[in-house]
Design a protein around this motif. Structure first.
Motif, PDB file in Angstrom:
ATOM      1  N   ALA A  63      56.089  68.168   1.068  1.00  0.00           N
ATOM      2  CA  ALA A  63      57.554  68.255   1.056  1.00  0.00           C
ATOM      3  C   ALA A  63      58.054  69.675   1.281  1.00  0.00           C
ATOM      4  CB  ALA A  63      58.101  67.720  -0.260  1.00  0.00           C
ATOM      5  N   SER A 234      57.139  60.262   3.707  1.00  0.00           N
ATOM      6  CA  SER A 234      58.521  59.923   4.046  1.00  0.00           C
ATOM      7  C   SER A 234      59.212  61.164   4.582  1.00  0.00           C
ATOM      8  CB  SER A 234      59.272  59.397   2.820  1.00  0.00           C
ATOM      9  OG  SER A 234      59.652  60.473   1.982  1.00  0.00           O
ATOM     10  N   TRP A 236      61.402  62.660   3.149  1.00  0.00           N
ATOM     11  CA  TRP A 236      61.644  63.556   2.026  1.00  0.00           C
ATOM     12  C   TRP A 236      60.360  64.180   1.499  1.00  0.00           C
ATOM     13  CZ3 TRP A 236      63.831  58.453   1.643  1.00  0.00           C
ATOM     14  CH2 TRP A 236      65.166  58.391   2.059  1.00  0.00           C
ATOM     15  N   ASP A 238      57.565  62.452   0.465  1.00  0.00           N
ATOM     16  CA  ASP A 238      56.841  61.646  -0.520  1.00  0.00           C
ATOM     17  C   ASP A 238      55.361  61.562  -0.170  1.00  0.00           C
ATOM     18  OD1 ASP A 238      59.133  61.033  -1.980  1.00  0.00           O
ATOM     19  OD2 ASP A 238      59.656  59.413  -0.607  1.00  0.00           O
ATOM     20  N   TRP A 348      62.279  56.475   5.529  1.00  0.00           N
ATOM     21  CA  TRP A 348      62.122  56.358   4.083  1.00  0.00           C
ATOM     22  C   TRP A 348      60.700  55.999   3.668  1.00  0.00           C
ATOM     23  CZ3 TRP A 348      60.500  51.810   1.827  1.00  0.00           C
ATOM     24  CH2 TRP A 348      60.515  50.672   2.641  1.00  0.00           C
ATOM     25  N   ASN A 349      59.892  55.383   4.583  1.00  0.00           N
ATOM     26  CA  ASN A 349      58.549  54.962   4.148  1.00  0.00           C
ATOM     27  C   ASN A 349      57.422  55.500   5.029  1.00  0.00           C
ATOM     28  OD1 ASN A 349      58.910  53.335   6.427  1.00  0.00           O
ATOM     29  ND2 ASN A 349      57.856  51.591   5.501  1.00  0.00           N
TER      30      ASN A 349
END
Length: 870
Positions: A63, A234, A236, A238, A348-349
């Motif tokens: 990240a 992700s 973000w 993750d 997102w994934n």
């Protein structure tokens, strides 16, 4: 000046078209030994540029790093340099497609015969023995039949077309279970690999296609669940949860297969997008020749799907189609390719996707569409599936239609007659294989080959693909043979063997029929030609089933053979079989509960070897008028005068004076108030839009699992779950549950159906006892007061063993007839028999084939088939 502008514009477009996978230069390589990086410093790793968001010592992908996109070659590797592959799936279950006569392998480079599956033992996914390291025998026979009986393997080898078997598919939960359970078990994976390699080598196949799917819940299999949406990093930052255990198992299995088959094809078909795609392990590509991206079903296959093209090649902007949004997008082949190559925008994934080299990837061409004007029938999820050949049949201009919202005019769209169908056109299919050539991919996979129109038609998708690939593939359409007479399964009843007249037609769409012949009993029968019709006559060598072939050969030496079967039955003067009464309703000793007295349906099937003269119904010796419906079914509506027990007698007379009668009894019981069904509404032929609605129908309660249409009847349609009977009693007079079509049964479950008791061989649902192979016949159960047990085999070799237990004195007679109606043997003839007896009868002197039992116990007559094998 205007010309210069146009030239510059064209050059700019050309650069855009050819530059899809061109990237900026790479920043300096990330140095794992460096202590840290400061905010703003730029590095590259595995063909991706990154910028540090702040002070960090983590590896890019964390990240703390901003992903800037591909660099250099983007980590995509060199272009595929071979001939573009056209990979077609050939299913085993299409009943109206004549593979043997109509399939031409040269229209593809590779064939995947679908599907071989693993053996499933029960209906509990969480059990310890849900799947076996063994192949499902039924699927095995079907695949082998396509390979050998339909001559696919030999014809493909003659045209240098590679043939693989596709393993798995959308219903092989045993495959998913085995990969999940044994993903890191070297011994078990070795056993699985050995099983598959032995199959491939024994059949002399060119390889195997591994289709690991089933990432969703099946309501008929306990313990299954939807496993989509796995997080693999992700946008973000993750953490990557890693591949599903089953996918790790698939990679390890692929490695073992590659070690055992270094020169065979090992391939896979996978989901194109990250919802289910995140489950896979990209390392499997190291052992595979290609990975087929199933770039179809992007719309249409779920209830809340956007309404639009389900297999677009190029990306679709948001707000173009109904229901399309950021959270419910419509993907395209370009999106899937970028995701699998690892150059997609993070979501997102996932953090950009996998890192499979572009030369390992192929994209999908569907030969079907989705009609959004209709829901999938029988309560299925999503819109109605429509084969491409049916679309063209109903809309002859479909092949040249296009979606007005598609600026490239590639996707097909039909809006006539209230329809709303999206599908791939020949033009779009051709563009897909050209795209794979232009951007370094291996080719296309096609699902599936039987759904195209005739190859020589201008509407053919396969022809368009071959032309776009630069293949000058031309095929010869085989002759079309149509039987005119006799009719299939027709029965001729004659006193002696005599001439049978044959008639068939033969035409050839791209040539001429140069020869035609009939064949019977291994001998040719000369035919007389008149136009396109051919006639002949012959005398069968014996009574029974007759098999005749009609073969037409065209001017390019292609031939078509159509087989016809019918029966020649001996009519014996002076010998007449009495009528047969079966399938009586109400069932003997049954109890019907009514709140108030209302009509009872009386019904029976009555047949005769010659003709029926009369069928009479009686209730307590009072005549009830009956009518004849289809297939020998007689019925009447009868109004009872009081609650109690009634005797139902049927007398049938044929045209030659023979008579049969039956006597059963049933009770009508006043329904006690407070029944569990009192508060449940009766099912009506209407739409039940919300799942979970309870209805009562035929004395039982049902609940719908999803949207139920007005034509989906409880107890028949899969959308309705059987809950319980209204009276709380789950048994009939035979002591076991009455079979319910929509109820799931496990191995060993016994049911009552049409006066018989059956036992489930394995998990089954919606498969009728006595018809489906899922059920094993246990015993007859006509009347507990008369026949306690009567067992006779339906498949025998040299000896018939019959078990009898009759608990009331009755005349018992069991006779064996051949299929022509001739009496062959009297197996049992007992007067006033009561008790237990086991009889063994030698039938080794009989020819193999189908015979008929005629069983009489008192006033009951049972007729059943028996297959004698050798």
């Amino acid at each position: 000046m205007k010309k210069t502008f146009v030239l510059i514009k064209l050059l700019f477009l050309s650069v855009l078209l050819q530059a899809q996978y061109q990237f900026p230069a790479c920043s300096p390589d990330w140095d794992a030994a460096k202590d840290h990086y400061k905010k703003g410093e730029q590095v590259s790793l595995d063909g991706i540029n990154y910028t540090a968001k702040y002070y960090t010592s983590a590896k890019p992908g964390h990240a703390s790093w901003q992903r800037d996109g591909g660099c250099g070659d983007g980590g995509l590797g060199p272009n595929y340099s071979g001939k573009q592959r056209i990979i077609g799936y050939l299913p085993t279950w299409i009943p109206d497609y004549d593979i043997k006569n109509n399939f031409n392998p040269e229209v593809v480079t590779n064939i995947n015969v679908s599907f071989l599956m693993f053996k499933r033992n029960n209906n509990n996914y969480n059990s310890n023995d849900f799947g076996s390291i063994a192949l499902d025998e039924f699927q095995l026979k079907k695949v082998d039949s396509v390979l050998t009986d339909c001559n696919v393997l030999a014809k493909a080898k003659a045209k240098n077309v590679k043939v693989s078997v596709a393993l798995g598919g959308a219903t092989d939960y045993a495959f998913l279970w085995l990969m999940s359970k044994y993903y890191n078990n070297d011994q078990k994976l070795e056993e699985i690999a050995t099983l598959l390699v032995n199959y491939i080598n024994e059949r002399q196949l060119d390889g195997i296609d591994l289709d690991l799917e089933c990432w969703w819940a099946d309501p008929t299999i306990s313990g299954t669940s939807d496993q989509g949406g796995r997080v693999r990093g992700s946008k973000w930052g993750d953490g990557d949860k890693g591949p599903h255990n089953a996918a790790i198992g698939l990679t390890n299995l692929s490695k073992k297969l590659r070690e055992k088959m270094p020169n065979k094809l090992i391939t896979a078909a996978v989901f194109g997008t990250s919802w289910y795609g995140n489950n896979y392990d990209a390392k499997m590509a190291d052992y595979m020749d290609w990975i087929g991206l199933m770039t179809y079903d992007f719309t249409g296959s779920w209830d809340k799907s956007p309404v639009g093209p389900h297999s677009s090649l190029h990306k679709l902007p948001l707000n173009t189609y109904q229901g399309q949004s950021v959270d419910n997008p419509i993907y395209a082949a370009e999106d899937a390719l970028e995701y699998w190559m690892g150059i997609a925008d993070p979501t997102w994934n996932h953090a950009g996707g996998f890192d499979v080299k572009k030369a390992k990837l192929v994209i999908g061409v569907p030969m079907y569409g989705y009609d959004f004007s209709e829901k999938k029938p029988n309560g299925g999820n999503g819109a109605k599936f429509v084969p491409y050949r049916d679309i063209v049949k109903d809309f002859p201009n479909a092949a040249t239609s296009y979606d007005v919202k598609d600026p490239k005019k590639l996707s097909g769209h039909i809006t006539l007659n209230g329809k709303n169908i999206y599908f791939d056109t020949p033009k779009l299919a051709g563009e897909k294989i050209k795209y794979t050539k232009n951007f370094g991919h291996q080719g296309v996979i096609i699902w599936e080959l039987t759904q195209d129109v005739d190859y020589n038609s201008s509407s053919s998708i396969l022809k368009a693909i071959n032309e776009a690939a630069g293949n000058n593939t031309s095929i010869n359409s085989v002759p079309i043979v149509t039987w005119k007479s006799p009719m299939s399964n027709q029965v001729f009843e004659v006193e002696k063997l005599s001439e049978i007249n044959l008639k068939a037609s033969a035409t050839d769409s791209d040539g001429t029929v140069v020869s035609f012949e009939f064949e019977y009993d291994g001998k040719m029968i000369s035919a007389t030609k008149q136009g396109n019709e051919y006639t002949a006559s012959f005398i069968p060598v014996s009574f029974g089933e007759v098999l005749v072939k009609a073969t037409a050969t065209d001017d390019k030496n292609a031939s078509t053979t159509k087989v016809l079967t019918f029966t020649v039955k001996k009519k014996t003067i002076g010998t007449n079989l009495p009528p047969v009464i079966s399938k009586i309703t109400p069932i003997d000793l049954s109890v019907t509960e009514q709140i108030t007295l209302s009509n009872i349906v009386l019904e029976a099937t009555v047949t005769d070897d010659v003709s029926l003269n009369s069928v009479e119904f009686f209730i307590d010796n009072v005549a009830v008028t009956s009518i004849m419906n289809n297939n020998g079914v007689y019925s009447a509506n009868w109004q009872p005068a009081a609650f109690g027990t009634y005797e139902f007698k049927i007398i049938a007379n044929d045209g030659e004076g023979a008579s049969t009668s039956s006597l059963t009894s049933f009770s009508i019981k006043k329904k006690v108030s407070g029944s569990i069904c009192d508060a449940v509404l009766e099912w009506k032929s209407k739409i039940y839009a919300q799942a979970g609605e309870e209805v009562k129908y035929n004395g039982a309660i049902y609940k719908n699992k999803w949207y139920a249409s007005s034509s989906e009847t409880p107890g028949v349609a899969d959308v309705w779950d059987y809950i319980q009977p209204c009276n709380g009693d789950t048994t009939n007079n035979c002591g076991v549950s009455t079979w319910i079509a929509s109820k799931a049964y496990n191995t060993g479950d016994k049911v009552y159906f049409e006066m018989n008791i059956y036992k489930a061989k394995w998990w089954t649902k919606n498969n009728t006892p006595g018809v489906s192979n899922e059920w094993e016949f246990v015993s007859k159960c006509e009347s507990m007061s008369k026949i306690s047990e009567l067992k006779y085999p339906t498949v025998v070799k040299n000896e018939i063993t019959i078990n009898m237990e009759i608990n009331q004195e009755s005349d018992v007679k069991i006779e064996l007839y051949n299929f022509s109606g001739q009496l062959i043997k009297t197996l049992i003839s007992e007067k006033n028999f009561k008790g237990i007896k086991i009889l063994d009868k030698d039938v080794s002197d009989l020819k193999k084939g189908i015979y008929i039992y005629k069983i009489r116990v008192g006033n009951k007559v049972i007729t059943e088939k028996m297959l004698l094998t050798k």
